[in-house]
Motif scaffolding. Structure first.
Motif, PDB file in Angstrom:
ATOM      1  N   ARG A  71       0.862  -1.164  -0.057  1.00  9.97           N
ATOM      2  CA  ARG A  71      -0.054  -0.175   0.201  1.00  9.97           C
ATOM      3  C   ARG A  71       0.808   1.394  -0.038  1.00  9.97           C
ATOM      4  O   ARG A  71       0.569   2.407  -0.999  1.00  9.97           O
ATOM      5  CB  ARG A  71      -0.735   0.005   1.287  1.00  9.97           C
ATOM      6  N   MET A  72       2.119   1.321   0.754  1.00 12.80           N
ATOM      7  CA  MET A  72       2.820   2.269   0.631  1.00 12.80           C
ATOM      8  C   MET A  72       3.409   2.583  -0.505  1.00 12.80           C
ATOM      9  O   MET A  72       3.612   3.658  -1.055  1.00 12.80           O
ATOM     10  CB  MET A  72       3.941   2.195   1.776  1.00 12.80           C
ATOM     11  N   CYS A  73       3.784   1.573  -1.587  1.00 13.77           N
ATOM     12  CA  CYS A  73       4.376   1.690  -2.815  1.00 13.77           C
ATOM     13  C   CYS A  73       3.448   2.202  -3.452  1.00 13.77           C
ATOM     14  O   CYS A  73       3.801   3.218  -4.467  1.00 13.77           O
ATOM     15  CB  CYS A  73       5.177   0.555  -3.354  1.00 13.77           C
ATOM     16  N   CYS A  74       2.096   1.855  -3.635  1.00 11.77           N
ATOM     17  CA  CYS A  74       0.999   2.147  -4.525  1.00 11.77           C
ATOM     18  C   CYS A  74       0.718   3.625  -4.330  1.00 11.77           C
ATOM     19  O   CYS A  74       0.431   4.434  -5.118  1.00 11.77           O
ATOM     20  CB  CYS A  74      -0.148   1.150  -4.479  1.00 11.77           C
ATOM     21  N   ASN A  75       0.945   4.067  -3.115  1.00  8.57           N
ATOM     22  CA  ASN A  75       0.437   5.532  -2.740  1.00  8.57           C
ATOM     23  C   ASN A  75       1.498   6.434  -2.832  1.00  8.57           C
ATOM     24  O   ASN A  75       1.339   7.572  -3.312  1.00  8.57           O
ATOM     25  CB  ASN A  75      -0.189   5.462  -1.386  1.00  8.57           C
ATOM     26  N   PHE A  76       2.728   6.133  -2.706  1.00  3.20           N
ATOM     27  CA  PHE A  76       3.884   7.057  -2.584  1.00  3.20           C
ATOM     28  C   PHE A  76       5.155   6.671  -3.708  1.00  3.20           C
ATOM     29  O   PHE A  76       6.083   7.383  -3.550  1.00  3.20           O
ATOM     30  CB  PHE A  76       4.269   7.021  -1.022  1.00  3.20           C
ATOM     31  N   GLY A  77       4.964   5.558  -4.163  1.00  2.00           N
ATOM     32  CA  GLY A  77       6.208   5.214  -4.919  1.00  2.00           C
ATOM     33  C   GLY A  77       5.879   5.652  -6.625  1.00  2.00           C
ATOM     34  O   GLY A  77       4.583   6.222  -6.786  1.00  2.00           O
ATOM     35  N   ASN A  78       6.699   5.369  -7.343  1.00  2.70           N
ATOM     36  CA  ASN A  78       6.434   5.842  -8.931  1.00  2.70           C
ATOM     37  C   ASN A  78       6.089   4.411  -9.566  1.00  2.70           C
ATOM     38  O   ASN A  78       6.519   3.304  -9.301  1.00  2.70           O
ATOM     39  CB  ASN A  78       7.885   5.912  -9.385  1.00  2.70           C
ATOM     40  N   GLU A  79       5.109   4.581 -10.432  1.00  3.29           N
ATOM     41  CA  GLU A  79       4.661   3.454 -11.159  1.00  3.29           C
ATOM     42  C   GLU A  79       5.709   2.730 -12.201  1.00  3.29           C
ATOM     43  O   GLU A  79       6.056   3.868 -13.170  1.00  3.29           O
ATOM     44  CB  GLU A  79       3.348   3.695 -11.892  1.00  3.29           C
ATOM     45  N   ILE A  80       6.286   1.607 -11.992  1.00 10.02           N
ATOM     46  CA  ILE A  80       7.360   1.441 -13.011  1.00 10.02           C
ATOM     47  C   ILE A  80       6.663   0.736 -14.242  1.00 10.02           C
ATOM     48  O   ILE A  80       7.028   0.743 -15.346  1.00 10.02           O
ATOM     49  CB  ILE A  80       8.278   0.154 -12.356  1.00 10.02           C
ATOM     50  N   GLU A  81       5.733  -0.342 -14.198  1.00 11.29           N
ATOM     51  CA  GLU A  81       4.611  -0.882 -15.026  1.00 11.29           C
ATOM     52  C   GLU A  81       3.407  -0.771 -14.698  1.00 11.29           C
ATOM     53  O   GLU A  81       3.264  -0.523 -13.378  1.00 11.29           O
ATOM     54  CB  GLU A  81       5.194  -2.388 -15.184  1.00 11.29           C
ATOM     55  N   PRO A  82       2.272  -1.069 -15.113  1.00 12.05           N
ATOM     56  CA  PRO A  82       0.903  -0.845 -14.754  1.00 12.05           C
ATOM     57  C   PRO A  82       0.781  -1.759 -13.676  1.00 12.05           C
ATOM     58  O   PRO A  82       0.841  -2.814 -13.646  1.00 12.05           O
ATOM     59  CB  PRO A  82       0.092  -1.461 -16.064  1.00 12.05           C
ATOM     60  N   GLY A  83       0.519  -1.232 -12.675  1.00 17.78           N
ATOM     61  CA  GLY A  83      -0.100  -1.638 -11.273  1.00 17.78           C
ATOM     62  C   GLY A  83       1.244  -2.219 -10.514  1.00 17.78           C
ATOM     63  O   GLY A  83       1.013  -2.667  -9.289  1.00 17.78           O
ATOM     64  N   LEU A  84       2.523  -1.721 -10.712  1.00 17.56           N
ATOM     65  CA  LEU A  84       3.887  -2.126  -9.906  1.00 17.56           C
ATOM     66  C   LEU A  84       4.272  -0.851  -9.883  1.00 17.56           C
ATOM     67  O   LEU A  84       5.001   0.161 -10.713  1.00 17.56           O
ATOM     68  CB  LEU A  84       4.532  -3.016 -11.094  1.00 17.56           C
ATOM     69  N   PHE A  85       4.712  -0.498  -8.649  1.00 19.79           N
ATOM     70  CA  PHE A  85       5.366   0.416  -8.077  1.00 19.79           C
ATOM     71  C   PHE A  85       6.746   0.343  -7.505  1.00 19.79           C
ATOM     72  O   PHE A  85       6.997  -0.608  -6.716  1.00 19.79           O
ATOM     73  CB  PHE A  85       4.567   1.257  -7.076  1.00 19.79           C
TER      74      PHE A  85
END
Length: 281
Positions: free
Chosen positions: A140-154
């Motif tokens: 959840r932390m990655c989805c909210n505050f990370g960068n999207e690398i591939e669709p749905g992956l952060f």
């Protein structure tokens, strides 16, 4: 080990003759939280802002959707491919019979060379927590505050990003009391008060004390950061479960008993004890 590049619709890099490496044992032993099983002995994970699918077949390590540059700059070190684990296990096994059994139980465990910030933040989240919930909070932390690398992956969010957040900003990831600890860690790393490069060379006790300046970071989280994030193989994390294992199998023995590769010995002991709970008092 020999590296082979196969060019097809799915670019692969194959490292041949990789011994002492089992993906399930390595990814599921409690040292990392962003790898998920795809099929038998095939996993997909995210590290250093890169998505990778990896498998092992006939002692060949197969890395999918990557490049020679990323193999050389990231994955070769991340999977610790230049370390002689056969030599290390021989040394650890020679210390006593119980360590020999623990090494033999899961001989394919390797200590990953993770990003130190990700390791620190992940093990702050791990406090008083179980692995499925840890993975959920991190995702959840990655989805909210990370960068999207591939669709749905952060990617894992940077300390600079997290240092600007408030506790209310972190409410959506459901990390509980750990929110203040995450923010304090991010601020101290972002400001340079905590310097990972310096921690690599400091005496272990001093490096531990530096990390414990962070709110909520005690000896266990500090040791985990040193071992899994900075590859300090002399670090020896001890949680409640490890205390029980030490009292059962090595009563009265100091950390120095486990030698220069104490951190790797700890991982073998931890995994062996966790998989054989009836043996631990």
């Amino acid at each position: 080990m020999k590296k082979t590049i196969i060019k097809n619709k799915t670019p692969q890099i194959i490292t041949k003759n990789v011994s002492n490496f089992n993906l399930a044992e390595t990814f599921d032993c409690g040292q990392c939280f962003r790898w998920n099983k795809v099929s038998d002995d095939k996993f997909t994970g995210i590290a250093f802002g890169k998505v990778l699918t990896v498998s092992i077949k006939d002692n060949n390590l197969i890395l999918e959707n990557t490049s020679t540059q990323d193999y050389n700059n990231i994955w070769q070190d991340y999977f610790d491919l230049n370390t002689d684990y056969n030599k290390i296990k021989t040394i650890i096994s020679g210390i006593d019979s119980t360590l020999n059994i623990a090494c033999s139980f899961a001989p394919g465990i390797r200590i990953l060379k993770q990003d130190p910030w990700e390791a620190l933040c992940s093990f702050i989240i791990s406090q008083n927590n179980n692995i499925p919930r840890i993975k959920g909070i991190i995702e959840r932390m990655c989805c909210n505050f990370g960068n999207e690398i591939e669709p749905g992956l952060f990617s894992f969010p940077s300390y600079d990003t997290l240092s600007t957040l408030s506790k209310s900003d972190l409410a959506s990831i459901k990390c509980g009391f750990r929110d203040a600890y995450i923010i304090d860690a991010a601020k101290k790393v972002s400001s340079g008060e905590i310097n990972f490069e310096e921690l690599k060379s400091l005496p272990l006790d001093k490096a531990r004390k530096e990390l414990m300046k962070i709110k909520g970071v005690g000896p266990k989280v500090a040791e985990c950061t040193l071992l899994y994030g900075l590859h300090r193989l002399d670090a020896f994390p001890i949680d409640v479960w490890m205390k029980r294992a030490i009292n059962t199998f090595f009563p009265g023995k100091p950390v120095s008993y486990f030698g220069e590769y104490a951190g790797i010995a700890q991982q073998y002991i931890f995994h062996y004890s966790r998989m054989n709970k009836s043996l631990v008092k």
